[in-house]
Motif scaffolding. Structure first.
Motif, mmCIF file in Angstrom:
data_model
loop_
_atom_site.group_PDB
_atom_site.id
_atom_site.type_symbol
_atom_site.label_atom_id
_atom_site.label_comp_id
_atom_site.label_asym_id
_atom_site.label_seq_id
_atom_site.Cartn_x
_atom_site.Cartn_y
_atom_site.Cartn_z
ATOM 1 N N TYR A 108 0.765 -1.249 0.106
ATOM 2 C CA TYR A 108 0.019 -0.072 0.037
ATOM 3 C C TYR A 108 0.761 1.210 -0.050
ATOM 4 C CZ TYR A 108 -4.424 -2.479 0.477
ATOM 5 O OH TYR A 108 -5.631 -3.121 0.203
ATOM 6 N N TYR A 109 1.975 1.086 0.635
ATOM 7 C CA TYR A 109 2.891 2.314 1.032
ATOM 8 C C TYR A 109 3.435 2.528 -0.438
ATOM 9 C CZ TYR A 109 2.414 3.528 5.798
ATOM 10 O OH TYR A 109 2.175 3.694 7.233
ATOM 11 N N ARG A 161 2.354 1.893 -3.489
ATOM 12 C CA ARG A 161 1.411 2.400 -4.623
ATOM 13 C C ARG A 161 1.159 3.867 -3.988
ATOM 14 N NH1 ARG A 161 -3.585 -1.015 -5.281
ATOM 15 N NH2 ARG A 161 -3.180 -1.768 -3.124
ATOM 16 N N ALA A 162 1.180 4.102 -2.861
ATOM 17 C CA ALA A 162 0.937 5.498 -2.267
ATOM 18 C C ALA A 162 1.915 6.395 -2.868
ATOM 19 C CB ALA A 162 0.453 5.534 -0.907
ATOM 20 N N ARG A 172 4.002 6.099 -5.279
ATOM 21 C CA ARG A 172 4.041 6.041 -6.738
ATOM 22 C C ARG A 172 3.095 7.018 -7.157
ATOM 23 N NH1 ARG A 172 0.663 1.689 -9.680
ATOM 24 N NH2 ARG A 172 -0.846 2.741 -8.573
ATOM 25 N N ASP A 173 1.953 7.280 -6.498
ATOM 26 C CA ASP A 173 1.010 8.397 -6.975
ATOM 27 C C ASP A 173 1.299 9.915 -6.420
ATOM 28 O OD1 ASP A 173 -0.380 6.493 -8.378
ATOM 29 O OD2 ASP A 173 -2.116 7.021 -7.604
ATOM 30 N N ASN A 174 1.502 9.861 -5.052
ATOM 31 C CA ASN A 174 1.643 11.108 -4.568
ATOM 32 C C ASN A 174 2.464 11.081 -3.121
ATOM 33 O OD1 ASN A 174 1.300 13.526 -3.479
ATOM 34 N ND2 ASN A 174 -0.918 13.865 -3.859
ATOM 35 N N LEU A 198 0.924 11.117 5.399
ATOM 36 C CA LEU A 198 0.216 10.083 6.234
ATOM 37 C C LEU A 198 0.778 9.278 6.808
ATOM 38 C CD1 LEU A 198 -2.594 9.736 3.311
ATOM 39 C CD2 LEU A 198 -3.067 10.922 5.557
ATOM 40 N N GLY A 199 2.112 9.643 6.999
ATOM 41 C CA GLY A 199 3.202 8.720 7.825
ATOM 42 C C GLY A 199 3.730 7.844 7.123
ATOM 43 N N VAL A 200 4.120 7.946 5.825
ATOM 44 C CA VAL A 200 4.823 7.114 5.172
ATOM 45 C C VAL A 200 6.152 7.338 5.047
ATOM 46 C CG1 VAL A 200 5.291 5.784 2.750
ATOM 47 C CG2 VAL A 200 2.852 6.118 3.774
ATOM 48 N N PHE A 204 -4.573 18.763 2.103
ATOM 49 C CA PHE A 204 -4.067 19.512 1.147
ATOM 50 C C PHE A 204 -4.985 20.108 0.240
ATOM 51 C CE2 PHE A 204 -0.707 16.416 1.577
ATOM 52 C CZ PHE A 204 0.408 16.794 1.579
ATOM 53 N N LYS A 223 -5.673 14.963 -4.131
ATOM 54 C CA LYS A 223 -5.702 13.784 -5.169
ATOM 55 C C LYS A 223 -5.655 12.509 -4.450
ATOM 56 C CE LYS A 223 -2.015 15.650 -7.157
ATOM 57 N NZ LYS A 223 -0.887 15.792 -7.941
ATOM 58 N N PRO A 224 -6.564 11.691 -4.639
ATOM 59 C CA PRO A 224 -6.702 10.392 -4.184
ATOM 60 C C PRO A 224 -5.476 9.517 -4.565
ATOM 61 C CG PRO A 224 -8.149 10.583 -5.626
ATOM 62 C CD PRO A 224 -7.746 11.872 -5.730
ATOM 63 N N PHE A 225 -5.097 8.535 -4.059
ATOM 64 C CA PHE A 225 -4.257 7.412 -4.643
ATOM 65 C C PHE A 225 -4.948 6.952 -5.816
ATOM 66 C CE2 PHE A 225 -2.394 7.705 -0.353
ATOM 67 C CZ PHE A 225 -1.418 8.637 -0.776
ATOM 68 N N ARG A 226 -4.398 6.815 -6.887
ATOM 69 C CA ARG A 226 -4.979 6.312 -8.146
ATOM 70 C C ARG A 226 -5.063 4.626 -7.926
ATOM 71 N NH1 ARG A 226 -1.624 5.195 -12.611
ATOM 72 N NH2 ARG A 226 0.063 6.225 -11.457
ATOM 73 N N GLY A 227 -6.150 4.101 -8.646
ATOM 74 C CA GLY A 227 -5.847 2.775 -8.500
ATOM 75 C C GLY A 227 -6.581 2.126 -7.288
ATOM 76 N N MET A 228 -6.838 3.030 -6.426
ATOM 77 C CA MET A 228 -7.491 2.481 -5.156
ATOM 78 C C MET A 228 -8.659 2.830 -4.702
ATOM 79 S SD MET A 228 -4.417 2.903 -2.420
ATOM 80 C CE MET A 228 -2.678 2.836 -2.552
ATOM 81 N N GLU A 280 -9.431 1.607 0.580
ATOM 82 C CA GLU A 280 -7.832 1.452 0.499
ATOM 83 C C GLU A 280 -7.117 2.863 0.850
ATOM 84 O OE1 GLU A 280 -7.158 -2.422 -2.495
ATOM 85 O OE2 GLU A 280 -7.981 -0.604 -3.367
ATOM 86 N N LYS A 286 -7.084 3.175 4.122
ATOM 87 C CA LYS A 286 -6.017 2.228 4.880
ATOM 88 C C LYS A 286 -4.608 2.736 4.838
ATOM 89 C CE LYS A 286 -5.950 -2.731 3.902
ATOM 90 N NZ LYS A 286 -6.203 -3.776 3.107
ATOM 91 N N VAL A 287 -4.085 3.458 3.724
ATOM 92 C CA VAL A 287 -2.902 3.688 3.752
ATOM 93 C C VAL A 287 -2.403 4.471 4.925
ATOM 94 C CG1 VAL A 287 -1.269 5.334 2.435
ATOM 95 C CG2 VAL A 287 -2.599 3.851 1.141
ATOM 96 N N ALA A 288 -3.600 5.545 5.233
ATOM 97 C CA ALA A 288 -3.202 6.313 6.548
ATOM 98 C C ALA A 288 -3.419 5.763 7.920
ATOM 99 C CB ALA A 288 -4.270 7.213 6.648
ATOM 100 N N ARG A 295 -8.711 10.348 5.561
ATOM 101 C CA ARG A 295 -7.380 9.798 5.631
ATOM 102 C C ARG A 295 -6.562 10.453 6.858
ATOM 103 N NH1 ARG A 295 -5.059 9.942 -0.585
ATOM 104 N NH2 ARG A 295 -4.866 12.013 -0.364
#
Lengths: 315, 240, 291
Positions: A185-186, A188-189, A191-193, A200-202, B85, B89-94, B98, B101-103, B150
């Motif tokens: 998940y991290y 892909r996150a 990769r995108d932004n 968000l803590g990554v 922000f 922009k949401p994470f693409r393809g999620m 999900e 969930k990243v958060a 998030r």
């Protein structure tokens, strides 16, 4: 699709194909190279497609694996039990150093690609200039007329097929498990932004490094296998920028948003180009065909064959 | 009692440009605090410094008594400061779930627990029915909600909201304000950057006004708004 | 190392640098305007070199004269590249853009292999062996000519970009595509011209180069990589930066070549590139974008 199902399906398909071609040395050879390039493309795409890090220097890691084996066995007679971990260790360490340097300065996109390309080229020229590594002529590994399982020397090709299949299935298995965990998940996150992910803590640098090191380690494993299988390494075949580009080609054609997408790309293109090379009268004809395919697919089917197939399946 | 957030003498310059100079204010636990000022006053730079996206040139930032200035964004997040922000922009393809969930992974390393936590947050912000939707198909108001979800999933003590009402309809704004008013009751202090004066007066007890990177006025929202200098800064901005 | 060898290395380094600059400005111009790195840049140089070679071997045209014929052809190829490929590449992600131009690069290389075989070809005129002695240093006549023409063209390009409306429009689009479009600039037209000029410069470089260096189907890849190093050294999209980058790469390579083996010397530009990327990724001449 659960990770277990993906692994089972890949394994099943591989076993069926293996059973079908195992009687024929020529087809078995194609199968082995397909698995080899497939694994490389999958682990390259873990970085590019899933984490957003385009590397054009992955040949460096393949080369570290291959040269560790070739140098270890021809100079010291070391067993693969020593040389394979050595090659992987060197590759992981190299990825750590290169990654630390690149990520510290925030290199991304084209800049990361070209920085890794430069590291790969430096390795290429350095090996080409090193006496003990056979310079640009490469190293021929000692071959005996009888099988030596301890040195991974077999007359038959099927043991090699089993080894590379295991590596490929292992890579898919590890990759699938990671994609469903926090790490995936991290990635892909990131990769995108990257900015949003960090907020968000990554820990961006740590997770990019983790991806780079894993990918480099698997690449070196493939390189080590290549050295034992072919029994000959030279800078052009395992360190050249062409090898790095091949990984990109299979990933683009197969589909970069899926872990197993690049495997589809390799499964289509590798047999195709070997057959075309062996049966067409035109030298380099295989590359002409797949260069056109690459450019056209990159423009018209950005999600790749596998991505297109999955989206059709879902609708 | 020490304030939750303490900003002292904060300055940030880019080359020769002083985006922030000597900014000081503090935010108490459970408070909704406003940062206002005309465009280019340094509000976003301030948020970037607080959240670690930019390192301050000088000055200190304390969260719960501990210094966080110059720390990496992910560390600051772990210490309980979350942000949204301006450009969502949401994470693409999620899916929506999900994305949250990243958060949630920042507090729950295991995938199972993170899913449960993310679901709980979606329930809390009223987005549970959108959980399985591809986040890219959301409309502006839903994207803003997702952005809040998030941020909440990282379990913050302090939440920085950057222009959450821009582009929303009146009804959507009202719902969003209601949502923000809830946060202190959940134990979360909030700093908002907002242009609309009525919204700021209704939401926030105290405010700081920035103008060209400097603190123009600081104090109770009503008094701050009534200050002629603040009026002038705002009207000046409105005319351009 | 004796002083003579060192001086010789400096002189040939400077001569190479002039050619490198000519090749690199085209790449940096296209990137500056379109934000696409063209991995097939070197292949267009290769085409220009073959064109120069065949003009000489089949028609007996002197490479210097051939420039006048080859350059328009390359400019047309540039606009074709834009309308046939780059136009579509602007809409896909960065990695796909890379794949497209890499695909083109492989395609041209292997088409050249099919058409011209892998043999090395070189224009061998009487003046190819002639040299001018400057004290202890010898300079080939062809190098001098190439150097002179290259510098003249670079100066012209610089003046066009700085002083004319055309240059102003190019720079405007390079700074902000949307801003330029809003001010009524025909962005598509500018892209087409950028490609025409960026590839067209190779039409000058190719014939000059083929009287100094062998052409074969793979010669372009080498120059693409060097051009990357140069434009990143100077700052992507920065014209004067590319000149500085070319100077550094040309000199470093040639001095290293006097000291070490050819393979080590070939690695030198990449070592410089790594050092630059790690210390100043925005390039030597670009303003720092980092806060």
């Amino acid at each position: 699709m659960s990770s277990f199902r993906t692994v089972t399906m890949v394994t099943a398909v591989l076993l069926v194909v293996f059973a079908a071609v195992s009687g024929n040395r020529y087809y078995l050879d194609i199968f082995i190279f397909t698995c080899f390039y497939g694994t490389l493309a999958v682990c390259w795409n873990m970085m590019a497609g899933l984490t957003g890090l385009m590397s054009l220097g992955h040949a460096l890691f393949v080369g570290l694996g291959a040269y560790s084996v070739a140098w270890g066995v021809s100079v010291h007679g070391w067993s693969p039990l020593v040389t394979w971990p050595m090659g992987m260790g060197l590759a992981v360490a190299a990825a750590f150093v290169i990654g630390m340097l690149c990520f510290r300065y925030g290199l991304r996109g084209y800049f990361f690609a070209i920085a890794t390309l430069a590291f790969g080229e430096v390795a290429f020229f350095m090996v080409s200039a090193t006496e003990t590594l056979g310079r640009s002529d490469g190293m021929i590994m000692p071959i005996s007329s009888t099988d030596i399982p301890g040195q991974l020397q077999f007359f038959e090709k099927w043991p090699y097929a089993l080894i590379i299949m295991t590596i490929l299935i292992g890579t898919i298995g590890v990759g699938e498990a990671l994609m469903r965990s926090r790490t995936g998940y991290y990635w892909r996150a990131l990769r995108d932004n990257e900015q949003a992910a960090e907020a968000l803590g990554v820990n961006a640098r740590a997770f990019k490094l983790r991806c780079f090191m894993l990918s480099a380690g698997i690449s070196a494993l493939c390189g080590a296998f290549y050295a034992n299988y072919v029994a000959f390494v030279d800078p052009r075949s395992v360190l050249g920028v062409e090898l790095s580009i091949q990984m990109l080609v299979y990933s683009i054609v197969g589909g970069m948003s899926l872990l197993w997408g690049p495997l589809v790309g390799a499964a289509v293109l590798v047999p195709f180009s070997i057959l075309l090379r062996d049966y067409s009268a035109m030298p380099g004809g295989d590359i002409v065909v797949y260069a056109v395919l690459l450019a056209v697919l990159a423009l018209l089917l950005p999600q790749g064959i596998a991505g297109w197939f999955v989206s059709k399946w879902r609708t | 009692m020490t304030p939750l957030l303490e900003v002292q003498g904060l300055s940030k310059s880019f080359g020769g440009l002083h985006a922030l100079s000597d900014v000081s204010f503090d935010v108490a636990a459970g408070e909704i605090f406003a940062v206002i000022g005309p465009n280019g006053a340094g509000k976003t730079t301030l948020f970037n410094c607080l959240a670690g996206a930019a390192a301050p040139t000088s000055g200190t930032i304390r969260l719960g008594g501990e210094r966080i200035d110059g720390r990496a964004p992910h560390e600051i997040c772990h210490r309980g400061l979350a942000r949204t922000f301006q450009l969502v922009k949401p994470f693409r393809g999620m899916t929506v779930l999900e994305n949250v969930k990243v958060a949630a992974f920042s507090r729950h390393p295991s995938a199972k627990q993170a899913t449960t936590a993310a679901q709980a947050v979606l329930d809390r912000v009223g987005m549970a029915e959108l959980a399985a939707v591809d986040a890219e198909t959301l409309n502006v108001a839903q994207l803003r909600q997702l952005e809040i979800a998030r941020a909440l999933a990282t379990q913050p003590q302090l939440l920085l909201l950057d222009e959450m009402l821009a582009g929303l309809t009146a009804t959507e704004s009202a719902a969003m304000c209601e949502r923000i008013r809830q946060l202190p009751r959940e134990g979360i202090a909030v700093i908002v950057v907002e242009h609309s004066i009525p919204v700021v007066t209704s939401l926030c007890s105290r405010a700081v006004v920035l103008c060209f990177g400097k603190v123009l006025r600081r104090g109770a929202t009503r008094e701050v708004i009534a200050d002629p200098r603040v009026q002038e800064a705002y009207l000046g901005n409105a005319q351009t | 190392m004796s002083l003579d060898i060192f001086l010789q290395a400096i002189v040939s380094g400077l001569a190479n640098a002039a050619m490198y600059a000519l090749i690199a400005v085209g790449l940096t111009l296209v990137f500056g305007v379109m934000r696409i790195i063209n991995f097939a840049h070197g292949e267009f140089l290769m085409i220009a070199m073959y064109a120069g070679y065949f003009a000489w071997s089949l028609l007996g045209i002197d490479p210097i004269v051939a420039i006048v014929l080859v350059t328009p052809v390359l400019m047309i190829l540039g606009t074709l590249l834009y309308s046939g490929v780059m136009r579509f590449a602007l809409r896909v992600p960065e990695i796909n853009q890379m794949a497209v131009t890499l695909g083109l690069s492989m395609l041209f290389q292997h088409l050249a292999l099919v058409a011209f075989t892998g043999d090395n070809m070189l224009v061998t005129q009487a003046r190819a062996v002639a040299g001018v002695e400057l004290g202890p240093v010898v300079v080939q006549v062809n190098q001098l000519i190439a150097c002179g023409i290259s510098m003249a063209l670079l100066a012209t390009l610089y003046l066009v970009l700085q002083r004319t409306d055309f240059g102003l429009i190019m720079r405007a689009v390079a700074q902000s595509r949307d801003g330029a479009a809003l001010s009524g600039i025909d962005v598509t037209g500018v892209y087409k011209w950028a490609m025409a000029v960026g590839i067209g410069t190779l039409g000058v470089a190719g014939p000059l180069l083929v009287s100094i260096l062998y052409v074969n189907p793979h010669v372009g890849a080498l120059f693409t990589l060097k051009a990357f190093v140069i434009v990143i050294l100077g700052g992507l999209g920065n014209f004067t930066g590319a000149l500085l980058g070319a100077l550094i790469v040309g000199l470093a390579e040639s001095i290293a070549g006097a000291w070490f083996s050819a393979s080590v010397a070939a690695a030198v530009p990449f070592v410089i590139l790594i050092l630059i990327l790690l210390t100043r990724p925005e390039g030597l001449m670009n303003r720092s974008r980092r806060a």
